[in-house]
Design a protein around this motif. Sequence first.
Motif, mmCIF file in Angstrom:
data_model
loop_
_atom_site.group_PDB
_atom_site.id
_atom_site.type_symbol
_atom_site.label_atom_id
_atom_site.label_comp_id
_atom_site.label_asym_id
_atom_site.label_seq_id
_atom_site.Cartn_x
_atom_site.Cartn_y
_atom_site.Cartn_z
ATOM 1 N N THR A 71 -1.422 6.979 -16.819
ATOM 2 C CA THR A 71 -1.794 5.303 -17.164
ATOM 3 C C THR A 71 -0.752 4.623 -17.695
ATOM 4 N N ARG A 72 0.199 5.082 -18.113
ATOM 5 C CA ARG A 72 1.561 4.476 -18.811
ATOM 6 C C ARG A 72 2.155 3.425 -17.335
ATOM 7 N N ASN A 73 1.888 3.773 -16.154
ATOM 8 C CA ASN A 73 2.226 3.050 -14.982
ATOM 9 C C ASN A 73 1.032 2.649 -14.241
ATOM 10 N N ILE A 74 -0.050 2.349 -14.481
ATOM 11 C CA ILE A 74 -1.220 1.658 -14.032
ATOM 12 C C ILE A 74 -1.601 0.476 -14.776
ATOM 13 N N GLU A 75 -1.403 -0.643 -13.755
ATOM 14 C CA GLU A 75 -1.601 -2.065 -14.316
ATOM 15 C C GLU A 75 -3.032 -2.415 -14.399
ATOM 16 N N ARG A 76 -3.809 -1.817 -13.556
ATOM 17 C CA ARG A 76 -5.143 -2.370 -13.651
ATOM 18 C C ARG A 76 -5.968 -1.286 -12.548
ATOM 19 N N ILE A 77 -7.290 -0.930 -12.844
ATOM 20 C CA ILE A 77 -8.139 -0.058 -12.022
ATOM 21 C C ILE A 77 -9.064 -1.368 -11.466
ATOM 22 N N VAL A 78 -9.153 -1.536 -10.345
ATOM 23 C CA VAL A 78 -10.207 -2.442 -9.748
ATOM 24 C C VAL A 78 -11.101 -1.644 -8.717
ATOM 25 N N LEU A 110 3.839 7.551 -10.735
ATOM 26 C CA LEU A 110 4.858 7.608 -11.648
ATOM 27 C C LEU A 110 6.067 6.984 -10.867
ATOM 28 N N ALA A 111 6.145 7.319 -9.696
ATOM 29 C CA ALA A 111 7.324 7.010 -8.942
ATOM 30 C C ALA A 111 7.578 5.524 -8.875
ATOM 31 N N SER A 112 6.547 4.516 -8.682
ATOM 32 C CA SER A 112 6.486 3.353 -8.607
ATOM 33 C C SER A 112 7.488 2.583 -9.437
ATOM 34 N N PRO A 113 8.223 1.775 -8.937
ATOM 35 C CA PRO A 113 9.011 1.045 -10.034
ATOM 36 C C PRO A 113 8.497 -0.038 -10.655
ATOM 37 N N ARG A 114 7.044 -0.515 -10.089
ATOM 38 C CA ARG A 114 6.364 -1.464 -11.009
ATOM 39 C C ARG A 114 5.082 -0.815 -11.298
ATOM 40 N N PRO A 115 3.993 -1.135 -12.387
ATOM 41 C CA PRO A 115 2.825 -0.441 -12.376
ATOM 42 C C PRO A 115 1.984 -0.817 -11.215
ATOM 43 N N LEU A 157 1.046 -1.123 -0.073
ATOM 44 C CA LEU A 157 -0.100 -0.001 0.051
ATOM 45 C C LEU A 157 0.693 1.125 -0.059
ATOM 46 N N ARG A 158 0.926 1.998 -1.331
ATOM 47 C CA ARG A 158 1.860 3.037 -1.341
ATOM 48 C C ARG A 158 1.267 4.355 -0.975
ATOM 49 N N ALA A 159 0.026 4.636 -1.106
ATOM 50 C CA ALA A 159 -0.778 5.962 -0.780
ATOM 51 C C ALA A 159 -2.323 5.398 -0.640
ATOM 52 N N VAL A 160 -2.704 6.632 0.071
ATOM 53 C CA VAL A 160 -4.303 6.589 0.354
ATOM 54 C C VAL A 160 -4.836 7.967 0.104
ATOM 55 N N THR A 161 -5.766 8.100 -0.910
ATOM 56 C CA THR A 161 -6.463 9.356 -1.268
ATOM 57 C C THR A 161 -7.826 9.454 -0.867
ATOM 58 N N CYS A 162 -8.185 10.573 -0.358
ATOM 59 C CA CYS A 162 -9.681 10.775 0.309
ATOM 60 C C CYS A 162 -10.560 11.530 -0.544
ATOM 61 N N VAL A 163 -11.714 11.183 -0.544
ATOM 62 C CA VAL A 163 -12.910 11.809 -1.239
ATOM 63 C C VAL A 163 -13.983 12.066 -0.664
ATOM 64 N N ALA A 164 -15.077 12.866 -0.453
ATOM 65 C CA ALA A 164 -16.394 13.051 -0.001
ATOM 66 C C ALA A 164 -17.144 11.954 -0.553
ATOM 67 N N GLY A 165 -17.840 11.174 0.294
ATOM 68 C CA GLY A 165 -18.735 10.325 -0.314
ATOM 69 C C GLY A 165 -19.556 9.705 1.056
ATOM 70 N N VAL A 218 0.162 17.449 0.298
ATOM 71 C CA VAL A 218 -0.316 17.883 -1.050
ATOM 72 C C VAL A 218 -1.809 17.313 -1.167
ATOM 73 N N ASP A 219 -2.373 17.547 -2.188
ATOM 74 C CA ASP A 219 -3.575 17.340 -2.446
ATOM 75 C C ASP A 219 -3.849 15.681 -3.130
ATOM 76 N N ALA A 220 -4.805 15.104 -3.117
ATOM 77 C CA ALA A 220 -4.872 13.847 -3.549
ATOM 78 C C ALA A 220 -4.391 13.691 -5.071
ATOM 79 N N VAL A 221 -4.787 14.606 -6.039
ATOM 80 C CA VAL A 221 -4.374 14.323 -7.321
ATOM 81 C C VAL A 221 -3.017 14.493 -7.545
ATOM 82 N N THR A 222 -2.282 15.308 -6.949
ATOM 83 C CA THR A 222 -0.919 15.595 -6.835
ATOM 84 C C THR A 222 -0.256 14.331 -6.253
ATOM 85 N N LEU A 223 -0.717 13.608 -5.015
ATOM 86 C CA LEU A 223 -0.265 12.344 -4.546
ATOM 87 C C LEU A 223 -0.317 11.306 -5.344
#
Length: 323
Positions: A145-152, A117-122, A34-42, A106-111
Amino acid sequence: MTDRPGIPVIIDCDTGVDDALALLFAVRHPGLDLRAVTCVAGNTDVDGVVRNTLTVLERAGAPDIPVARGAERPLIEPARSARHVHGHDGMGDLGLPAPTRAPAAVDAVTLLHREILASPRPVTLIPTAPLTNIALLLRTHPEVTRNIERIVFMGGAVATGNATPVAEFNVWHDPEAAAILLTAGVPITMYGLDVFMRVVVPGTDVHRLRASTDPGTRLAGDLLAHRPTSQGGPTEAEEAGGLGDAGAVCAVADPAGLTTRRLPVEVSLAPGPTRGQTVVDRRPRPGEAEIHEGARMQTLVDVGLEVDVDRYVGLYLETVERP
């Protein structure tokens, strides 16, 4: 940044009782990084989501994982919480102490942009919330998207909704954001209500978790007890609790437990009773609309249709009871 073992994942959440269950699992599963957690209203307001997220990570004994505040409302509509389900504080009103950790500067989009992009693996993105942050990311920084393996993502429904008869809450809360997600151009898995509702931890296991001396394990039990699957009071026989969002993280750690079909999916954006519906085309062949009006381009999504309940319940319990 060094490469740590496990699948690199980022969770975007609206913590939330079952988002908290998902975070507890992600922190403790040895196959996930788990490299980061971003938060949104919901489920509650975004500041409450940040507080709840930091609290969960603290009680789980997580390392110093960056947490960022994101969108406080959907792209177009006002925020509409689910406090009637998750409690006034979004965490079952358990009276948990305020966290000592602080969010990232920093804000969620920045994080999201930085960590992807910093992750050595997608990276595998796991949104368990309205998809506003993800939509803003994709529109602002499409190069991620070039370093995203999948969105679940936990969202949508093939059959029956919960926010409306046909729309699931996360997609209904921000349908435009969900529609943008489907344009990401990376593989997408939809962990919708059809499987979400089925993964239930038995009451005897919930009681065992609640009796644990480990703060994270005990929190998992208390949260599950807030998600009873029967209409009665919280007696021992009725205290079984649904995993909800945590099932989507189980599907990343153990994809063999989820049966999917690659199907065309689109989000209904029109005003009225179908707004927010995920329209999943399960027809074996084109119909009259396509014959007379021409085929329409729809994103192919791996849609969760069946889930091995015992497998995911066992996986969840084994993981959250891990010291």
